[in-house]
Design a protein around this motif. Sequence first.
Motif, PDB file in Angstrom:
ATOM      1  N   UNK A 179      19.055 -28.694  39.761  1.00 40.17           N
ATOM      2  CA  UNK A 179      19.205 -30.132  40.026  1.00 40.17           C
ATOM      3  C   UNK A 179      17.867 -30.772  40.384  1.00 40.17           C
ATOM      4  N   UNK A 180      17.035 -30.064  41.145  1.00 37.45           N
ATOM      5  CA  UNK A 180      15.694 -30.580  41.458  1.00 37.45           C
ATOM      6  C   UNK A 180      14.880 -30.763  40.193  1.00 37.45           C
ATOM      7  N   UNK A 181      14.942 -29.782  39.283  1.00 31.68           N
ATOM      8  CA  UNK A 181      14.208 -29.866  38.019  1.00 31.68           C
ATOM      9  C   UNK A 181      14.660 -31.076  37.205  1.00 31.68           C
ATOM     10  N   UNK A 182      15.969 -31.309  37.144  1.00 31.59           N
ATOM     11  CA  UNK A 182      16.491 -32.441  36.368  1.00 31.59           C
ATOM     12  C   UNK A 182      16.041 -33.758  36.989  1.00 31.59           C
ATOM     13  N   UNK A 183      16.150 -33.875  38.312  1.00 28.52           N
ATOM     14  CA  UNK A 183      15.724 -35.112  38.984  1.00 28.52           C
ATOM     15  C   UNK A 183      14.239 -35.377  38.769  1.00 28.52           C
ATOM     16  N   UNK A 184      13.426 -34.333  38.883  1.00 32.49           N
ATOM     17  CA  UNK A 184      11.985 -34.483  38.688  1.00 32.49           C
ATOM     18  C   UNK A 184      11.665 -34.897  37.261  1.00 32.49           C
ATOM     19  N   UNK A 185      12.382 -34.342  36.299  1.00 36.30           N
ATOM     20  CA  UNK A 185      12.181 -34.719  34.902  1.00 36.30           C
ATOM     21  C   UNK A 185      12.479 -36.198  34.699  1.00 36.30           C
ATOM     22  N   UNK A 186      13.591 -36.678  35.258  1.00 35.46           N
ATOM     23  CA  UNK A 186      13.917 -38.097  35.118  1.00 35.46           C
ATOM     24  C   UNK A 186      12.907 -38.974  35.851  1.00 35.46           C
ATOM     25  N   UNK A 187      12.377 -38.493  36.970  1.00 30.38           N
ATOM     26  CA  UNK A 187      11.344 -39.253  37.673  1.00 30.38           C
ATOM     27  C   UNK A 187      10.097 -39.410  36.800  1.00 30.38           C
ATOM     28  N   UNK A 188       9.717 -38.341  36.110  1.00 29.43           N
ATOM     29  CA  UNK A 188       8.535 -38.389  35.259  1.00 29.43           C
ATOM     30  C   UNK A 188       8.771 -39.199  33.990  1.00 29.43           C
ATOM     31  N   UNK A 189      10.018 -39.264  33.524  1.00 33.01           N
ATOM     32  CA  UNK A 189      10.333 -39.972  32.286  1.00 33.01           C
ATOM     33  C   UNK A 189      10.915 -41.361  32.522  1.00 33.01           C
ATOM     34  N   UNK A 190      10.903 -41.849  33.769  1.00 34.83           N
ATOM     35  CA  UNK A 190      11.618 -43.087  34.087  1.00 34.83           C
ATOM     36  C   UNK A 190      11.138 -44.298  33.282  1.00 34.83           C
ATOM     37  N   UNK A 191       9.889 -44.316  32.850  1.00 33.48           N
ATOM     38  CA  UNK A 191       9.392 -45.445  32.066  1.00 33.48           C
ATOM     39  C   UNK A 191       9.798 -45.346  30.601  1.00 33.48           C
ATOM     40  N   UNK A 192      10.107 -44.138  30.126  1.00 39.34           N
ATOM     41  CA  UNK A 192      10.441 -43.931  28.719  1.00 39.34           C
ATOM     42  C   UNK A 192      11.941 -43.942  28.448  1.00 39.34           C
ATOM     43  N   UNK A 193      12.748 -43.568  29.442  1.00 32.48           N
ATOM     44  CA  UNK A 193      14.196 -43.458  29.252  1.00 32.48           C
ATOM     45  C   UNK A 193      14.813 -44.845  29.134  1.00 32.48           C
ATOM     46  N   UNK A 194      15.850 -44.963  28.291  1.00 34.47           N
ATOM     47  CA  UNK A 194      16.565 -46.234  28.173  1.00 34.47           C
ATOM     48  C   UNK A 194      17.059 -46.682  29.540  1.00 34.47           C
ATOM     49  N   UNK A 195      16.744 -47.912  29.913  1.00 31.44           N
ATOM     50  CA  UNK A 195      17.058 -48.379  31.259  1.00 31.44           C
ATOM     51  C   UNK A 195      18.521 -48.783  31.405  1.00 31.44           C
ATOM     52  N   UNK A 196      19.125 -49.264  30.351  1.00 37.22           N
ATOM     53  CA  UNK A 196      20.493 -49.806  30.475  1.00 37.22           C
ATOM     54  C   UNK A 196      21.537 -48.766  30.067  1.00 37.22           C
ATOM     55  N   UNK A 197      21.541 -47.615  30.758  1.00 36.62           N
ATOM     56  CA  UNK A 197      22.501 -46.560  30.432  1.00 36.62           C
ATOM     57  C   UNK A 197      22.784 -45.688  31.651  1.00 36.62           C
ATOM     58  N   UNK A 198      23.961 -45.061  31.608  1.00 36.37           N
ATOM     59  CA  UNK A 198      24.329 -44.050  32.595  1.00 36.37           C
ATOM     60  C   UNK A 198      24.254 -42.691  31.915  1.00 36.37           C
ATOM     61  N   UNK A 199      23.742 -41.708  32.631  1.00 39.78           N
ATOM     62  CA  UNK A 199      23.602 -40.355  32.092  1.00 39.78           C
ATOM     63  C   UNK A 199      24.320 -39.377  33.013  1.00 39.78           C
ATOM     64  N   UNK A 200      25.090 -38.465  32.423  1.00 42.30           N
ATOM     65  CA  UNK A 200      25.646 -37.343  33.165  1.00 42.30           C
ATOM     66  C   UNK A 200      25.091 -36.091  32.507  1.00 42.30           C
ATOM     67  N   UNK A 201      24.403 -35.278  33.287  1.00 42.15           N
ATOM     68  CA  UNK A 201      23.806 -34.049  32.774  1.00 42.15           C
ATOM     69  C   UNK A 201      24.592 -32.868  33.325  1.00 42.15           C
ATOM     70  N   UNK A 202      25.057 -32.018  32.426  1.00 39.38           N
ATOM     71  CA  UNK A 202      25.767 -30.799  32.809  1.00 39.38           C
ATOM     72  C   UNK A 202      24.877 -29.625  32.416  1.00 39.38           C
ATOM     73  N   UNK A 203      24.585 -28.779  33.383  1.00 34.89           N
ATOM     74  CA  UNK A 203      23.735 -27.613  33.124  1.00 34.89           C
ATOM     75  C   UNK A 203      24.598 -26.440  32.695  1.00 34.89           C
ATOM     76  N   UNK A 204      24.172 -25.752  31.653  1.00 34.95           N
ATOM     77  CA  UNK A 204      24.846 -24.546  31.193  1.00 34.95           C
ATOM     78  C   UNK A 204      24.193 -23.321  31.827  1.00 34.95           C
ATOM     79  N   UNK A 205      24.793 -22.148  31.619  1.00 37.33           N
ATOM     80  CA  UNK A 205      24.295 -20.932  32.262  1.00 37.33           C
ATOM     81  C   UNK A 205      22.864 -20.594  31.868  1.00 37.33           C
ATOM     82  N   UNK A 206      22.459 -20.895  30.640  1.00 35.83           N
ATOM     83  CA  UNK A 206      21.104 -20.570  30.201  1.00 35.83           C
ATOM     84  C   UNK A 206      20.051 -21.369  30.967  1.00 35.83           C
ATOM     85  N   UNK A 207      20.430 -22.476  31.579  1.00 31.18           N
ATOM     86  CA  UNK A 207      19.477 -23.288  32.340  1.00 31.18           C
ATOM     87  C   UNK A 207      18.970 -22.557  33.581  1.00 31.18           C
ATOM     88  N   UNK A 208      19.710 -21.578  34.053  1.00 34.56           N
ATOM     89  CA  UNK A 208      19.314 -20.840  35.254  1.00 34.56           C
ATOM     90  C   UNK A 208      18.073 -19.992  35.012  1.00 34.56           C
TER      91      UNK A 208
END
Length: 113
Positions: free
Chosen positions: A60-89
Amino acid sequence: MNKQQRIKKNTEFQRIFKKGKSFANRQFIVYVLKNDQPEFRVGLSVSKKVGNAVTRNRIKRYIRQTFLELKDDVLANADYVIIARQQAANLDFHESKKSLEHVLKIARALPRK
């Protein structure tokens, strides 16, 4: 990410699951629902099947940090739900960021470079 950028309520998660579009790779599933809000919101879901609490919180920290770094590039007018699979570990931060960027490009939430 501040509190306005987080999705916490179950009803909001369910609305995004029902009305949003899903995109996936081996590590992450991303649901995207466009709306008319001024900034994006992110909801995270990491199952107990992925690992113990330490592993889940790291992902979850990795995902939050990624969105923090990409906040200027990501579409602003959207909601995102990220589900991590087992390989993400098994990923470190850079691999995790690369994988998440890949899924967001598939979802057309990031511009292709």
